[in-house]
Design a protein around this motif. Structure first.
Motif, mmCIF file in Angstrom:
data_model
loop_
_atom_site.group_PDB
_atom_site.id
_atom_site.type_symbol
_atom_site.label_atom_id
_atom_site.label_comp_id
_atom_site.label_asym_id
_atom_site.label_seq_id
_atom_site.Cartn_x
_atom_site.Cartn_y
_atom_site.Cartn_z
ATOM 1 N N GLY A 93 0.813 -1.220 0.000
ATOM 2 C CA GLY A 93 0.000 0.000 0.000
ATOM 3 C C GLY A 93 0.842 1.263 0.000
ATOM 4 O O GLY A 93 0.509 2.241 -0.669
ATOM 5 N N VAL A 94 1.962 1.230 0.738
ATOM 6 C CA VAL A 94 2.864 2.388 0.753
ATOM 7 C C VAL A 94 3.434 2.609 -0.655
ATOM 8 O O VAL A 94 3.416 3.718 -1.190
ATOM 9 N N GLY A 95 3.907 1.540 -1.266
ATOM 10 C CA GLY A 95 4.453 1.655 -2.620
ATOM 11 C C GLY A 95 3.414 2.131 -3.624
ATOM 12 O O GLY A 95 3.697 2.944 -4.508
ATOM 13 N N TRP A 96 2.187 1.655 -3.455
ATOM 14 C CA TRP A 96 1.066 2.060 -4.323
ATOM 15 C C TRP A 96 0.810 3.561 -4.168
ATOM 16 O O TRP A 96 0.625 4.287 -5.146
ATOM 17 N N GLY A 97 0.840 4.024 -2.915
ATOM 18 C CA GLY A 97 0.589 5.436 -2.645
ATOM 19 C C GLY A 97 1.720 6.343 -3.107
ATOM 20 O O GLY A 97 1.505 7.512 -3.422
ATOM 21 N N VAL A 98 2.940 5.808 -3.149
ATOM 22 C CA VAL A 98 4.084 6.620 -3.562
ATOM 23 C C VAL A 98 4.020 6.945 -5.054
ATOM 24 O O VAL A 98 4.240 8.086 -5.461
ATOM 25 N N PHE A 101 1.038 3.244 -8.925
ATOM 26 C CA PHE A 101 1.027 2.018 -9.731
ATOM 27 C C PHE A 101 0.815 0.798 -8.850
ATOM 28 O O PHE A 101 1.522 0.618 -7.858
#
Lengths: 144, 145
Positions: A93-98, A101
């Protein structure tokens, strides 16, 4: 061979759906995740539409002993949430929010030849490979 | 409290796209008996089981070619990627590691898992949604605000 054709068609329709829905545009995804900004709720409707259709398919599975072409239905067997599930999902989720993608849209954007998508996908595959290495190190004889 | 950006709201195309995504997941399930979880389909290739690779590669080929099929009929909608290259590397690593440890992503947990009423997928979806909302809040309104 039949399994490959049906799989290819499913991937194709899936990808067209991602493009049509707006999920393949990270800017739109981030507008959905930005509750405190000018919020674009569209992507909630993507989930509604997808679940409405997919839940019918999953209900049909219960009445069938085997898929049309495959040997058996291969559904996840784990039931209980555990720490790995939660920590992994939070990390995702963190990577998605960054960047905006998640895996599917990133692969579609890579197919469209967008260089930034290629960088994201390369890093994502590296992350997945890192997971495999750590898993093999943890349980050396894990069956593939 | 929440301000809806009505100008960007695209309910019809979102629903239609969602129906296509759900339809594709249903096809893969009923025809092949497989879950349409993108991180699982891609990550499963790295496990190294060759007999299992064909259908995965075929599905991914479909995803890759979708924009090309789209372009035969209409112009591709613009994809705006604000993140710079370094940020994309960090995000990609987090998504790669996270989806594999969490056993799924938006498609596997969010679409397929919720459709089959899996408690694990509900927890996973709530977790990555919360992390996504929180991360964007931090980046846009705390750090970048």
């Amino acid at each position: 061979m039949k399994l490959w054709i049906t799989s290819f068609l499913a991937g194709l329709v899936f990808g067209l759906g991602l493009i049509a829905s707006g999920m393949a545009n990270p800017d739109k995804v981030l507008s959905f995740l930005d509750l405190a900004g000018a919020w674009d709720p569209s992507l909630a409707l993507v989930m509604v539409g997808a679940i409405a259709v997919a839940s019918v398919a999953f209900a049909l599975v219960k009445r069938q002993s085997a898929p049309v072409f495959g040997r058996e239905f291969q559904l996840p067997t784990a039931v209980r949430p555990d720490r790995r599930l939660v920590l992994g999902s939070l990390t995702f989720g963190v990577g998605w929010g960054v960047a905006g993608f998640c895996p599917g849209p990133a692969l579609v954007a890579l197919g469209a030849g967008i260089p930034k998508a290629a960088v994201f996908v390369a890093a994502m595959v590296a992350g997945m490979a890192l997971f495999e290495l750590l898993e093999r190190w943890r349980t050396p004889r894990r069956a593939g | 409290m929440i301000t809806i950006d009505w100008a960007s709201f695209t309910p019809l195309s979102a629903l239609l796209g969602g129906v296509m995504i759900g339809g594709a997941a249903g096809l893969l399930l009923l025809l092949n008996g497989r879950i349409a979880g993108i991180s699982g389909i891609l990550g499963g290739l790295l496990v190294g089981n060759r007999r299992d690779a064909g259908w995965r590669l075929a599905f991914l080929a479909g995803l890759f070619l979708a924009p090309w099929l789209w372009m035969l009929v209409a112009a591709l909608p613009t994809a705006v990627i604000e993140a710079d290259y370094a940020t994309l590397v960090v995000a990609g690593l987090l998504v790669g590691v996270g989806t594999r440890y969490g056993s799924g992503c938006t498609s596997g947990h969010g679409v397929c898992g919720l459709s089959r009423l899996s408690p694990r997928s509900l927890i996973a979806t709530l977790s990555f949604m919360a992390a996504g909302f929180g991360t964007v809040y931090l980046i846009r309104h705390v750090v970048g605000g």
